[in-house]
Each structure stands twice: as C-alpha cells, then as structure tokens.
Design a protein around this motif. Structure first.
Motif, PDB file in Angstrom:
ATOM      1  N   SER A  76       0.918  -0.980  -0.116  1.00 46.94           N
ATOM      2  CA  SER A  76       0.016  -0.071   0.053  1.00 46.94           C
ATOM      3  C   SER A  76       0.876   1.142   0.007  1.00 46.94           C
ATOM      4  O   SER A  76       1.994   1.289   0.469  1.00 46.94           O
ATOM      5  CB  SER A  76      -0.853  -0.030   1.241  1.00 46.94           C
ATOM      6  OG  SER A  76      -1.444   1.443   1.399  1.00 46.94           O
ATOM      7  N   ARG A  77       0.445   2.280  -0.759  1.00 50.47           N
ATOM      8  CA  ARG A  77       1.417   3.592  -0.516  1.00 50.47           C
ATOM      9  C   ARG A  77       0.800   4.328   0.466  1.00 50.47           C
ATOM     10  O   ARG A  77       0.957   5.681   0.705  1.00 50.47           O
ATOM     11  CB  ARG A  77       1.056   4.511  -1.764  1.00 50.47           C
ATOM     12  CG  ARG A  77       1.798   3.559  -3.026  1.00 50.47           C
ATOM     13  CD  ARG A  77       1.276   4.061  -4.268  1.00 50.47           C
ATOM     14  NE  ARG A  77       1.922   3.310  -5.642  1.00 50.47           N
ATOM     15  CZ  ARG A  77       3.270   3.463  -6.038  1.00 50.47           C
ATOM     16  NH1 ARG A  77       4.165   4.372  -5.381  1.00 50.47           N
ATOM     17  NH2 ARG A  77       3.537   2.926  -6.935  1.00 50.47           N
ATOM     18  N   VAL A 138       0.332 -11.758  -2.341  1.00 62.43           N
ATOM     19  CA  VAL A 138      -0.157 -10.742  -3.542  1.00 62.43           C
ATOM     20  C   VAL A 138      -1.173  -9.606  -3.135  1.00 62.43           C
ATOM     21  O   VAL A 138      -1.910  -9.782  -2.199  1.00 62.43           O
ATOM     22  CB  VAL A 138      -0.810 -11.757  -4.531  1.00 62.43           C
ATOM     23  CG1 VAL A 138      -2.087 -12.359  -3.969  1.00 62.43           C
ATOM     24  CG2 VAL A 138      -1.009 -11.049  -5.869  1.00 62.43           C
ATOM     25  N   ASP A 139      -1.045  -8.593  -3.878  1.00 58.34           N
ATOM     26  CA  ASP A 139      -1.782  -7.425  -3.628  1.00 58.34           C
ATOM     27  C   ASP A 139      -3.208  -7.459  -4.253  1.00 58.34           C
ATOM     28  O   ASP A 139      -3.118  -7.586  -5.534  1.00 58.34           O
ATOM     29  CB  ASP A 139      -1.038  -6.166  -4.101  1.00 58.34           C
ATOM     30  CG  ASP A 139      -1.681  -4.813  -3.749  1.00 58.34           C
ATOM     31  OD1 ASP A 139      -2.906  -5.064  -3.205  1.00 58.34           O
ATOM     32  OD2 ASP A 139      -1.249  -3.816  -4.199  1.00 58.34           O
ATOM     33  N   ARG A 140      -4.032  -7.791  -3.511  1.00 58.87           N
ATOM     34  CA  ARG A 140      -5.351  -8.203  -3.844  1.00 58.87           C
ATOM     35  C   ARG A 140      -6.453  -6.825  -3.978  1.00 58.87           C
ATOM     36  O   ARG A 140      -7.334  -7.093  -4.673  1.00 58.87           O
ATOM     37  CB  ARG A 140      -6.221  -9.241  -2.848  1.00 58.87           C
ATOM     38  CG  ARG A 140      -5.486 -10.347  -2.839  1.00 58.87           C
ATOM     39  CD  ARG A 140      -6.185 -11.503  -1.938  1.00 58.87           C
ATOM     40  NE  ARG A 140      -5.330 -12.827  -2.145  1.00 58.87           N
ATOM     41  CZ  ARG A 140      -5.701 -13.728  -2.818  1.00 58.87           C
ATOM     42  NH1 ARG A 140      -6.602 -13.612  -3.708  1.00 58.87           N
ATOM     43  NH2 ARG A 140      -5.086 -14.895  -2.901  1.00 58.87           N
ATOM     44  N   THR A 141      -5.707  -5.730  -4.003  1.00 58.41           N
ATOM     45  CA  THR A 141      -6.253  -4.611  -4.609  1.00 58.41           C
ATOM     46  C   THR A 141      -6.183  -4.328  -5.957  1.00 58.41           C
ATOM     47  O   THR A 141      -6.379  -3.275  -6.526  1.00 58.41           O
ATOM     48  CB  THR A 141      -5.943  -3.551  -3.556  1.00 58.41           C
ATOM     49  OG1 THR A 141      -4.472  -2.941  -3.897  1.00 58.41           O
ATOM     50  CG2 THR A 141      -6.251  -3.724  -2.214  1.00 58.41           C
ATOM     51  N   THR A 160       0.631  -8.614  -8.672  1.00 59.68           N
ATOM     52  CA  THR A 160       1.502  -7.523  -8.013  1.00 59.68           C
ATOM     53  C   THR A 160       1.807  -7.817  -6.611  1.00 59.68           C
ATOM     54  O   THR A 160       1.075  -8.039  -5.919  1.00 59.68           O
ATOM     55  CB  THR A 160       1.058  -5.967  -8.017  1.00 59.68           C
ATOM     56  OG1 THR A 160       0.566  -5.676  -9.398  1.00 59.68           O
ATOM     57  CG2 THR A 160       2.106  -5.138  -7.469  1.00 59.68           C
ATOM     58  N   TRP A 161       3.223  -7.750  -6.099  1.00 56.70           N
ATOM     59  CA  TRP A 161       3.748  -8.025  -5.017  1.00 56.70           C
ATOM     60  C   TRP A 161       4.649  -6.792  -4.699  1.00 56.70           C
ATOM     61  O   TRP A 161       5.046  -6.201  -5.300  1.00 56.70           O
ATOM     62  CB  TRP A 161       4.597  -9.376  -4.888  1.00 56.70           C
ATOM     63  CG  TRP A 161       3.845 -10.474  -5.174  1.00 56.70           C
ATOM     64  CD1 TRP A 161       3.469 -11.362  -4.069  1.00 56.70           C
ATOM     65  CD2 TRP A 161       3.175 -11.104  -6.478  1.00 56.70           C
ATOM     66  NE1 TRP A 161       2.770 -12.534  -4.557  1.00 56.70           N
ATOM     67  CE2 TRP A 161       2.563 -12.453  -5.817  1.00 56.70           C
ATOM     68  CE3 TRP A 161       3.437 -10.842  -7.647  1.00 56.70           C
ATOM     69  CZ2 TRP A 161       2.136 -13.242  -6.672  1.00 56.70           C
ATOM     70  CZ3 TRP A 161       2.800 -11.680  -8.433  1.00 56.70           C
ATOM     71  CH2 TRP A 161       2.211 -12.889  -8.175  1.00 56.70           C
ATOM     72  N   TYR A 165      12.010  -5.887   1.357  1.00 58.16           N
ATOM     73  CA  TYR A 165      13.028  -5.119   1.694  1.00 58.16           C
ATOM     74  C   TYR A 165      13.236  -3.803   1.347  1.00 58.16           C
ATOM     75  O   TYR A 165      14.362  -3.261   1.677  1.00 58.16           O
ATOM     76  CB  TYR A 165      14.012  -6.282   1.408  1.00 58.16           C
ATOM     77  CG  TYR A 165      13.950  -7.513   2.005  1.00 58.16           C
ATOM     78  CD1 TYR A 165      13.967  -7.641   3.554  1.00 58.16           C
ATOM     79  CD2 TYR A 165      14.157  -8.819   1.265  1.00 58.16           C
ATOM     80  CE1 TYR A 165      13.499  -8.930   4.127  1.00 58.16           C
ATOM     81  CE2 TYR A 165      14.162 -10.007   1.818  1.00 58.16           C
ATOM     82  CZ  TYR A 165      13.882  -9.931   3.173  1.00 58.16           C
ATOM     83  OH  TYR A 165      13.672 -11.159   3.985  1.00 58.16           O
ATOM     84  N   THR A 166      12.710  -3.458   0.126  1.00 59.50           N
ATOM     85  CA  THR A 166      12.879  -2.466  -0.598  1.00 59.50           C
ATOM     86  C   THR A 166      11.694  -1.371  -1.014  1.00 59.50           C
ATOM     87  O   THR A 166      11.766  -0.355  -1.069  1.00 59.50           O
ATOM     88  CB  THR A 166      13.546  -2.553  -2.146  1.00 59.50           C
ATOM     89  OG1 THR A 166      12.671  -3.174  -2.956  1.00 59.50           O
ATOM     90  CG2 THR A 166      14.720  -3.601  -1.835  1.00 59.50           C
ATOM     91  N   GLY A 167      10.376  -2.120  -0.735  1.00 62.90           N
ATOM     92  CA  GLY A 167       9.200  -1.511  -1.205  1.00 62.90           C
ATOM     93  C   GLY A 167       8.898  -1.295  -2.748  1.00 62.90           C
ATOM     94  O   GLY A 167       7.878  -0.920  -3.070  1.00 62.90           O
ATOM     95  N   ALA A 168       9.716  -2.020  -3.595  1.00 54.01           N
ATOM     96  CA  ALA A 168       9.547  -1.958  -4.932  1.00 54.01           C
ATOM     97  C   ALA A 168       8.175  -2.739  -5.202  1.00 54.01           C
ATOM     98  O   ALA A 168       8.096  -3.890  -4.700  1.00 54.01           O
ATOM     99  CB  ALA A 168      10.752  -2.465  -5.754  1.00 54.01           C
ATOM    100  N   LEU A 169       7.268  -2.267  -6.213  1.00 53.84           N
ATOM    101  CA  LEU A 169       6.272  -2.982  -6.721  1.00 53.84           C
ATOM    102  C   LEU A 169       6.746  -4.038  -7.819  1.00 53.84           C
ATOM    103  O   LEU A 169       7.389  -3.633  -8.813  1.00 53.84           O
ATOM    104  CB  LEU A 169       5.267  -2.275  -7.400  1.00 53.84           C
ATOM    105  CG  LEU A 169       4.550  -1.366  -6.130  1.00 53.84           C
ATOM    106  CD1 LEU A 169       3.514  -0.525  -6.665  1.00 53.84           C
ATOM    107  CD2 LEU A 169       3.958  -2.011  -4.897  1.00 53.84           C
ATOM    108  N   LEU A 170       6.238  -5.188  -7.643  1.00 53.27           N
ATOM    109  CA  LEU A 170       6.738  -6.475  -8.718  1.00 53.27           C
ATOM    110  C   LEU A 170       5.550  -6.754  -9.276  1.00 53.27           C
ATOM    111  O   LEU A 170       4.872  -7.429  -8.530  1.00 53.27           O
ATOM    112  CB  LEU A 170       7.537  -7.410  -7.779  1.00 53.27           C
ATOM    113  CG  LEU A 170       8.774  -7.112  -7.156  1.00 53.27           C
ATOM    114  CD1 LEU A 170       8.988  -8.279  -6.017  1.00 53.27           C
ATOM    115  CD2 LEU A 170       9.968  -6.211  -7.635  1.00 53.27           C
TER     116      LEU A 170
END
Length: 277
Positions: A76-77, A138-141, A160-161, A165-170
């Motif tokens: 989440s941001r 997994v980001d279910r939103t 999307t995950w 450790y970095t906050g990067a969206l994958l």
C-alpha cells in the motif's frame, strides 16, 4: 476470477510503503485455507504446520510474539511499515530472551538438501509452499489472476507484490513463464544456511523440513534483492532503512520460534533496526 495486469513484468522502485500486517476484517492473519467458491479469500503467513514443531517449541511469550509479527504485509502507498509499540516491545523482549553465542563461521557441510525438497506441501493443501507464499502476499487490490491447479485452489499466476526489503512493486502477468518466475524468488527471512550454522545442523530432518517451508519465514522478493541478501544475517545485511523494523521483528520471531541463538553483532544489528520502529 481473472483480472489480468497490463504489463508482462514491471518493477516500481518508488513504492516505499506497505499496509499493517492484519486481515482486512481486522482479525489476526495466520493460517488460512481456501474459502468456498464465490467467497473472497485472504492469504497470510501460517506457521507450525507440522506436529513436530508444536511438540518441540515452547513458551507462551514466543507464541504471542509470532501472533504479532508473522503476517506478511500487503502493499500500500498509504501507510509506512512501522511496528506498533506493543509489537516493538514484544520483539525487544523476545530478542533479549534469545541465547547469545559466539559468532559461528560458515559450515562447509551445509547443503540445501539437508532441509528436504524445496517448497514441499507440508500443510497438504495441494499447493507448494512457493504457491502458498505468493498467494499470501499478493496485492489483492490490484489486478491478478488466480486459478485452481489440480488440488491447489490458489495458484496465483499473475499479480503484483511488494518487495518487503525495498518497497519496490513487482508486477508479473504469467508466472508459468520460467523467465518471469525467476524474477520473484521466495526468500527465507532467516536463511537456511544461517539456521544451519546456528543449530539446525543438529535438528531432525523433519524439523529442518518444517523450518524450510514455514510460511512465517517465507516471503517473495525481487531477484536482485534475494541475491543481495543471500545467506547473510542482519549483522552482514540490512534492507533499506524504511523496511528495517518489520524485517527485524519478523527475523526475531522466527529465531524465537525455533529457539535459534544470536551472536553479539547480530543482536546489536537487530536492536538498531528496532529503533526504526
């Protein structure tokens, strides 16, 4: 239900926030099983799937700590990955309760095979532990594709995950493609080699198998992050500053759960990361 992401592989390194590690209904998130068709399913980290673990691990305070720290947060941001004061206090208490030993050297006898087959279905739900870990975090939103694959009811092949450790969206559109799957390995928070040199070499094969597949110790990461962390412990490797608190609390909870000791430098590094909470 099928909602496909628009790009094949995307990594957004600007994301530096995640949500509180709790279910959207407010209940603690530990072991989750597939819900009947037509119902929303929430997946989170589950621990202690084999009976040997429950027989060998003791201490009410450690169990409480696991309840507080073992869930994998969803991305989440809107929130920072900071631990609540009670979780931080519990983590410090657990850290102080870990036995302190001299820093061990790398054990040349270590082999991945000592921990059994990779991603064994230890909870017998029809899914490998890799698939369980992917479904749990997994980001279910966001758009995703989740299917039934034989006995596995939650095979997430696109979604999307957030790199913890970095906050990067994958973001991936087809994890049946080996090239994409290789870009999102599953990391052991407490690396197998670390556990081995701190005492797992003396465990039974059954307990090592349980440890290697314990969802409270597994989380998807970016390939580059996974290679950077490798088999290092907190004295030798740290995530980016904003994610050090959740890493430390989770690392401590795993070490406490399996009664693994720490050395002085490792304990100091963990304590410093808890200061970020």
């Amino acid at each position: 239900m099928e909602r496909r992401p628009s790009s094949s592989v995307a990594v957004d390194t600007s994301a530096q926030r995640w949500s509180s590690p709790s279910r959207r209904d407010g209940r603690p998130c530990h072991s989750h099983k597939p819900a009947p068709a037509g119902r929303t399913t929430h997946w989170a980290a589950a621990a202690g799937s084999l009976s040997v673990v429950s027989r060998l691990l003791v201490g009410v305070s450690l169990a409480v700590l696991l309840l507080l720290t073992a869930c994998t947060p969803a991305s989440s941001r809107d929130q920072t990955p900071a631990a609540a004061p009670d979780r931080r206090a519990a983590a410090r208490t657990a850290l102080d309760g870990l036995r302190v030993v001299a820093r061990p050297v790398a054990d040349p006898s270590y082999r991945r095979a000592a921990f059994g087959p990779a991603w064994a279905d230890v909870d017998h739900d029809g899914c490998s532990q890799r698939k369980d870990a992917l479904a749990a975090s997994v980001d279910r939103t966001r758009p995703l594709t989740e299917r039934r694959n034989k006995r596995c009811a939650h095979d997430v092949i696109a979604g999307t995950w957030t790199d913890p450790y970095t906050g990067a969206l994958l973001t991936f559109t087809d994890l049946t493609d080996t090239r994409q799957a290789q870009q999102i390995p599953i990391d052991h928070v407490v690396a197998l080699a670390v556990a081995y040199r701190y005492g797992a070499s003396r465990w039974t094969a059954e307990l090592r198998l349980a440890f290697a597949n314990d969802l409270s110790n597994l989380q998807p990461t970016a390939r580059a992050t996974n290679l950077s962390k490798s088999d290092r412990d907190p004295a030798a490797w740290k995530p980016v500053r904003a994610f050090q608190c959740p890493y430390a609390t989770r690392y401590i909870s795993v070490k406490a759960k399996y009664a693994l000791p720490v050395d002085v430098s490792e304990k100091r590094a963990l304590s410093e990361m808890l200061d970020r909470c």
